[in-house]
Design a protein around this motif. Structure first.
Motif, PDB file in Angstrom:
ATOM      1  N   ARG A   1     -10.694  35.321   8.464  1.00 54.52           N
ATOM      2  CA  ARG A   1     -11.302  34.742  10.585  1.00 54.52           C
ATOM      3  C   ARG A   1     -11.860  35.212  11.762  1.00 54.52           C
ATOM      4  NH1 ARG A   1      -5.132  36.102  13.580  1.00 54.52           N
ATOM      5  NH2 ARG A   1      -5.489  39.072  13.312  1.00 54.52           N
ATOM      6  N   SER A   2     -12.891  34.393  11.963  1.00 48.00           N
ATOM      7  CA  SER A   2     -13.692  35.023  13.574  1.00 48.00           C
ATOM      8  C   SER A   2     -12.856  35.119  15.271  1.00 48.00           C
ATOM      9  CB  SER A   2     -15.226  34.641  13.354  1.00 48.00           C
ATOM     10  OG  SER A   2     -15.500  35.616  14.302  1.00 48.00           O
ATOM     11  N   ASN A   3     -13.022  35.993  15.507  1.00 47.38           N
ATOM     12  CA  ASN A   3     -11.926  35.957  16.974  1.00 47.38           C
ATOM     13  C   ASN A   3     -12.688  34.732  17.683  1.00 47.38           C
ATOM     14  OD1 ASN A   3      -9.930  35.510  19.134  1.00 47.38           O
ATOM     15  ND2 ASN A   3     -11.425  37.178  20.207  1.00 47.38           N
ATOM     16  N   GLY A   4     -14.115  34.534  17.887  1.00 40.79           N
ATOM     17  CA  GLY A   4     -15.130  34.298  18.961  1.00 40.79           C
ATOM     18  C   GLY A   4     -15.951  33.735  17.549  1.00 40.79           C
ATOM     19  N   ALA A   5     -17.653  33.276  18.460  1.00 34.70           N
ATOM     20  CA  ALA A   5     -19.015  32.703  17.549  1.00 34.70           C
ATOM     21  C   ALA A   5     -19.171  34.209  16.805  1.00 34.70           C
ATOM     22  CB  ALA A   5     -19.043  31.665  18.739  1.00 34.70           C
ATOM     23  N   ALA A   6     -20.524  33.595  16.444  1.00 37.42           N
ATOM     24  CA  ALA A   6     -21.050  34.494  15.723  1.00 37.42           C
ATOM     25  C   ALA A   6     -23.168  34.621  16.593  1.00 37.42           C
ATOM     26  CB  ALA A   6     -21.061  35.132  14.517  1.00 37.42           C
ATOM     27  N   ASP A   7     -23.395  34.935  16.275  1.00 36.40           N
ATOM     28  CA  ASP A   7     -25.703  34.571  16.564  1.00 36.40           C
ATOM     29  C   ASP A   7     -25.753  34.344  14.745  1.00 36.40           C
ATOM     30  OD1 ASP A   7     -25.531  35.999  19.088  1.00 36.40           O
ATOM     31  OD2 ASP A   7     -25.804  38.200  17.700  1.00 36.40           O
ATOM     32  N   ASP A   8     -25.667  34.484  14.142  1.00 38.67           N
ATOM     33  CA  ASP A   8     -25.888  34.275  12.522  1.00 38.67           C
ATOM     34  C   ASP A   8     -24.409  33.183  11.517  1.00 38.67           C
ATOM     35  OD1 ASP A   8     -26.942  33.148  10.477  1.00 38.67           O
ATOM     36  OD2 ASP A   8     -27.487  35.172   9.729  1.00 38.67           O
ATOM     37  N   PRO A   9     -23.967  32.092  12.119  1.00 39.59           N
ATOM     38  CA  PRO A   9     -22.944  32.245  11.534  1.00 39.59           C
ATOM     39  C   PRO A   9     -23.042  32.251  10.203  1.00 39.59           C
ATOM     40  CG  PRO A   9     -23.463  30.560  12.938  1.00 39.59           C
ATOM     41  CD  PRO A   9     -24.777  31.447  13.377  1.00 39.59           C
ATOM     42  N   GLU A  10     -24.137  30.815   9.726  1.00 41.44           N
ATOM     43  CA  GLU A  10     -24.293  30.786   8.357  1.00 41.44           C
ATOM     44  C   GLU A  10     -24.037  32.615   7.709  1.00 41.44           C
ATOM     45  OE1 GLU A  10     -27.459  28.652   5.601  1.00 41.44           O
ATOM     46  OE2 GLU A  10     -27.845  28.053   7.688  1.00 41.44           O
ATOM     47  N   GLY A  11     -25.188  33.086   8.367  1.00 36.19           N
ATOM     48  CA  GLY A  11     -24.770  34.202   7.591  1.00 36.19           C
ATOM     49  C   GLY A  11     -24.248  34.782   6.998  1.00 36.19           C
ATOM     50  N   VAL A  12     -22.532  35.003   8.274  1.00 40.49           N
ATOM     51  CA  VAL A  12     -21.567  35.818   8.452  1.00 40.49           C
ATOM     52  C   VAL A  12     -20.469  35.293   7.661  1.00 40.49           C
ATOM     53  CG1 VAL A  12     -18.948  35.743   9.493  1.00 40.49           C
ATOM     54  CG2 VAL A  12     -21.450  36.586  10.590  1.00 40.49           C
ATOM     55  N   LEU A  13     -21.237  33.499   6.677  1.00 40.68           N
ATOM     56  CA  LEU A  13     -19.452  32.765   5.818  1.00 40.68           C
ATOM     57  C   LEU A  13     -20.496  32.901   4.150  1.00 40.68           C
ATOM     58  CD1 LEU A  13     -19.106  29.361   7.777  1.00 40.68           C
ATOM     59  CD2 LEU A  13     -17.269  31.558   7.583  1.00 40.68           C
ATOM     60  N   THR A  14     -21.921  33.153   4.741  1.00 39.79           N
ATOM     61  CA  THR A  14     -22.133  33.555   3.549  1.00 39.79           C
ATOM     62  C   THR A  14     -22.127  34.463   2.579  1.00 39.79           C
ATOM     63  OG1 THR A  14     -24.334  32.214   3.564  1.00 39.79           O
ATOM     64  CG2 THR A  14     -24.433  34.053   1.632  1.00 39.79           C
ATOM     65  N   ARG A  15     -21.594  35.592   3.218  1.00 35.84           N
ATOM     66  CA  ARG A  15     -21.370  36.934   3.130  1.00 35.84           C
ATOM     67  C   ARG A  15     -19.336  37.000   3.020  1.00 35.84           C
ATOM     68  NH1 ARG A  15     -25.146  38.171   6.639  1.00 35.84           N
ATOM     69  NH2 ARG A  15     -23.665  39.170   8.520  1.00 35.84           N
ATOM     70  N   VAL A  16     -18.834  36.215   3.866  1.00 33.57           N
ATOM     71  CA  VAL A  16     -17.460  35.819   3.560  1.00 33.57           C
ATOM     72  C   VAL A  16     -16.925  35.188   2.277  1.00 33.57           C
ATOM     73  CG1 VAL A  16     -15.068  34.490   4.298  1.00 33.57           C
ATOM     74  CG2 VAL A  16     -16.668  36.078   5.488  1.00 33.57           C
ATOM     75  N   PHE A  17     -17.565  34.453   1.512  1.00 37.04           N
ATOM     76  CA  PHE A  17     -17.710  33.770   0.216  1.00 37.04           C
ATOM     77  C   PHE A  17     -18.220  34.115  -1.302  1.00 37.04           C
ATOM     78  CE2 PHE A  17     -17.469  29.059   3.133  1.00 37.04           C
ATOM     79  CZ  PHE A  17     -16.372  28.702   2.041  1.00 37.04           C
ATOM     80  N   ASP A  18     -19.387  35.081  -0.903  1.00 34.51           N
ATOM     81  CA  ASP A  18     -19.345  35.388  -1.370  1.00 34.51           C
ATOM     82  C   ASP A  18     -18.341  36.820  -2.131  1.00 34.51           C
ATOM     83  OD1 ASP A  18     -22.182  34.514  -2.147  1.00 34.51           O
ATOM     84  OD2 ASP A  18     -23.589  36.630  -1.244  1.00 34.51           O
ATOM     85  N   THR A  19     -17.591  37.367  -1.335  1.00 33.86           N
ATOM     86  CA  THR A  19     -16.655  38.063  -1.203  1.00 33.86           C
ATOM     87  C   THR A  19     -15.576  37.597  -1.759  1.00 33.86           C
ATOM     88  OG1 THR A  19     -17.546  39.860   0.534  1.00 33.86           O
ATOM     89  CG2 THR A  19     -15.570  40.189   0.114  1.00 33.86           C
ATOM     90  N   VAL A  20     -15.607  36.541  -1.140  1.00 29.13           N
ATOM     91  CA  VAL A  20     -14.323  36.240  -1.443  1.00 29.13           C
ATOM     92  C   VAL A  20     -14.169  35.194  -2.770  1.00 29.13           C
ATOM     93  CG1 VAL A  20     -12.573  33.919  -1.225  1.00 29.13           C
ATOM     94  CG2 VAL A  20     -13.227  34.951   1.174  1.00 29.13           C
ATOM     95  N   THR A  21     -15.178  34.859  -3.220  1.00 26.33           N
ATOM     96  CA  THR A  21     -15.615  33.832  -4.811  1.00 26.33           C
ATOM     97  C   THR A  21     -15.942  35.509  -5.960  1.00 26.33           C
ATOM     98  OG1 THR A  21     -17.674  33.692  -3.906  1.00 26.33           O
ATOM     99  CG2 THR A  21     -15.854  31.514  -3.381  1.00 26.33           C
ATOM    100  N   GLY A  22     -16.115  36.591  -5.424  1.00 30.76           N
ATOM    101  CA  GLY A  22     -16.720  36.630  -6.410  1.00 30.76           C
ATOM    102  C   GLY A  22     -18.144  36.532  -6.615  1.00 30.76           C
ATOM    103  N   ARG A  23     -18.508  35.990  -6.391  1.00 38.85           N
ATOM    104  CA  ARG A  23     -20.043  35.725  -7.015  1.00 38.85           C
ATOM    105  C   ARG A  23     -21.128  36.864  -7.366  1.00 38.85           C
ATOM    106  NH1 ARG A  23     -21.349  30.157  -6.596  1.00 38.85           N
ATOM    107  NH2 ARG A  23     -23.308  30.614  -6.043  1.00 38.85           N
TER     108      ARG A  23
END
Length: 588
Positions: free
Chosen positions: A566-588
């Motif tokens: 989760r993120s409490n607010g906005a981010a400067d690079d939401p795609e970069g943040v979520l890419t790293r999140v999915f990499d971590t969660v999925t073990g890619r």
């Protein structure tokens, strides 16, 4: 060449294995289930289905089938403690405590606020055929009963199993990428050298499944009656009785009475003495009883030292076994299968790496340990109730009678003893009002991205639940409105295994980034903005109370409805943040 080649082999066709089959089918994963018995359980065994389990079954389109035939809510409002059902003596047919239970009575509003599902009650002897029908409808020809696993070997690319048809003696070779051991620990675990650790052999539990007409003595709103009387010398000696349907309440045709013997007591195998003992405990000497089955099981609290051995995963009783108190056995088993199924599907589809499968043990083994400990604690707490009544373990019958006479005496000390008994018995809410224990379990490490926040306070008695969107916790339930349709936040992750990004009304950037990543990674994902001009409205304001993010924040929910990030607010690079999140969660 193998006779059968499937991505997943399930060993065991009980509640856990059948649930795993249903979940994998909904996730579009081919599989084979083998079960050594000719059919499903011939014992009532587990019966209580808690809210979290009903949420899981709701996600996979099974809950309504259970609600249609299970115990109606009005017949599972409370539990009670009583000296006996019948009898006309001074100490007979005395109820000395009642407790609202399972979300009934005063608990109803709290339980309903926290989940779209009420608890249910349906004994395993009937639940397993229901699950089998659902499983066979989804995977025709893939459930093989009266087939047993005889050999199991693993190599770099998969698992080779030998399965024997117990009707013909013919062996078949099955090749699978992964194996789920849901066989109660009878075959798969021992083959792999998995150790079940913890106390065992504590007591011999005797369960008698019988038919009798108890309509003139039973309380329609009661699910479990605990008997405590001099004849049984305490809670587990006198027994606990539960209606088993198929009609519910006082009109139930079938019942189960559980009581204990010491493991070294030769009387525990004298089945001819069971019916007289039941009549004596109930104080119904002329009760017409038809016994269906007397079963024995050893009280233990054990946990597998591993939930994963290479390509093999243990679930249900193969991974944890514990007393029946709090009803954690089957519920934990179904939740094990739910946690594992979406991860196997993601790896087999190629949308996650093998590392995701390591998270199964990291997440579920601590929950298994907690539930083993809790069940053992609540089982032994019944002895505390006995002490609160003034009973002495192993005391002579005349001393136990004297304790009951003192308890019910019309005197100041009798009043004091009854007050003490009430306070002590109230501690058993750890078994019957374990709301947070049932829906508030969390994963501290695994397929998630911690955000550094502290978990909410935990009620040490397991009752008070604090909804939270903190990563690792189950996403809180709130009713939303989507195009005029009422939908729970828990309904947004459907049976096909998709992620959900729940954003605030100003979370457009998070939604756009998530959709781009989902397309790139070829994963199923639904984005939902709640509030403002978003996809859903929050008609009661409940989601705003529990979301714990700002209007510009977002929450990523896994296919099993646990929060991944989760993120409490906005981010400067939401795609970069979520890419790293999915990499971590999925073990890619």
């Amino acid at each position: 060449m193998a006779d059968i080649d499937v991505p997943v082999l399930i060993v065991g066709g009980g509640g856990c294995g059948l649930s795993a089959s249903i979940f994998l089918s909904d996730l579009r994963i081919d599989h084979l289930l083998v079960e050594r018995h000719t059919g499903t359980s011939h014992l009532p065994k587990a019966h209580y289905l808690n809210q979290r389990t009903m949420e899981v079954l709701r996600q996979h389109g099974v809950a309504d089938s259970v609600y249609e035939v299970g115990t109606p809510p009005e017949n599972m409002v409370k539990v009670r403690w009583r000296t006996s059902l019948g009898g006309d003596g001074a100490l007979d047919a005395r109820t000395f405590y009642e407790m609202d239970a399972f979300g009934g009575g005063v608990l109803h509003d709290t339980y309903s606020q926290d989940s779209p599902c009420l608890s249910s009650n349906y004994p395993q002897i009937r639940l397993e055929p229901l699950l089998r029908r659902h499983a066979e409808q989804r995977a025709p020809g893939r459930l093989m009963f009266h087939h047993e696993l005889t050999e199991l070997g693993e190599d770099a690319d998969g698992v080779t199993a030998v399965v024997r048809d117990r009707d013909t003696g013919q062996d078949r070779t099955v090749r699978a990428r992964y194996v789920i051991g849901a066989d109660g620990g009878k075959t798969v675990g021992p083959m792999l050298g998995v150790q079940l650790q913890g106390p065992t052999g504590l007591l011999d539990m005797v369960s008698t499944h019988f038919t009798a007409d108890l309509s003139q003595w039973w309380d329609d709103s009661c699910l479990i009656t605990w008997f405590v009387n001099p004849e049984g010398a305490g809670s587990w000696g006198s027994g606990a009785m539960v209606p088993m349907g198929p009609t519910w309440g006082r009109r139930s045709e079938e019942w189960v009475l559980h009581f204990t013997f010491r493991p070294d007591d030769p009387a525990r195998f004298d089945e001819a003495a069971i019916v007289p003992r039941i009549r004596e405990l109930l104080k119904l000497p002329d009760l017409d009883i038809t016994v269906h089955k007397v079963s024995h099981w050893i009280l233990e609290g054990v946990l597998a030292d591993r939930y994963r051995a290479g390509r093999v995963f243990l679930a249900g009783d193969a991974a944890h076994r514990h007393p029946p108190t709090t009803g954690l056995g089957l519920n934990t088993a179904i939740q094990d299968a739910h946690n594992l199924a979406w991860k196997l599907a993601a790896v087999l589809e190629g949308t996650a790496g093998e590392a995701l499968l390591d998270s199964y043990e990291r997440e579920r083994q601590p929950v298994g340990m907690r539930n083993v400990d809790w069940a053992m604690f609540t089982f032994l707490n019944h002895l505390v109730i006995d002490a609160g009544l003034g009973l002495m373990p192993g005391g002579p019958p005349e001393a136990q009678v004297a304790a009951f006479e003192a308890l019910f005496a019309d005197s100041p000390m009798g009043e004091t003893r009854r007050a003490r008994a009430a306070e002590v018995t109230e501690t058993q809410r750890t078994e019957f009002q374990a709301h947070d224990l049932e829906i508030g379990f969390r994963y501290d490490a695994g397929a998630l991205v911690p955000d550094g926040t502290e978990p909410p306070p935990r009620d040490p008695m397991g009752s008070v639940h604090h909804p939270t969107t903190r990563p690792g916790h189950r996403v809180p339930h709130a009713w939303l409105d989507r195009d005029g349709e009422r939908i729970s936040t828990l309904d947004l992750a459907g049976p096909a295994g998709g992620y959900v990004l729940l954003a605030g009304p100003d979370g457009e950037a998070w939604c756009a980034a998530a959709e781009q990543i989902a397309e790139k990674l070829e994963i199923r994902l639904t984005t939902v903005r709640v509030g403002g001009t978003g996809d859903c409205t929050d008609p009661t304001g409940r989601w705003a109370e529990v979301r714990q993010i700002s209007d510009a924040g977002a929450i990523l929910v896994r296919p099993d409805n646990h929060v991944a990030w989760r993120s409490n607010g906005a981010a400067d690079d939401p795609e970069g943040v979520l890419t790293r999140v999915f990499d971590t969660v999925t073990g890619r």
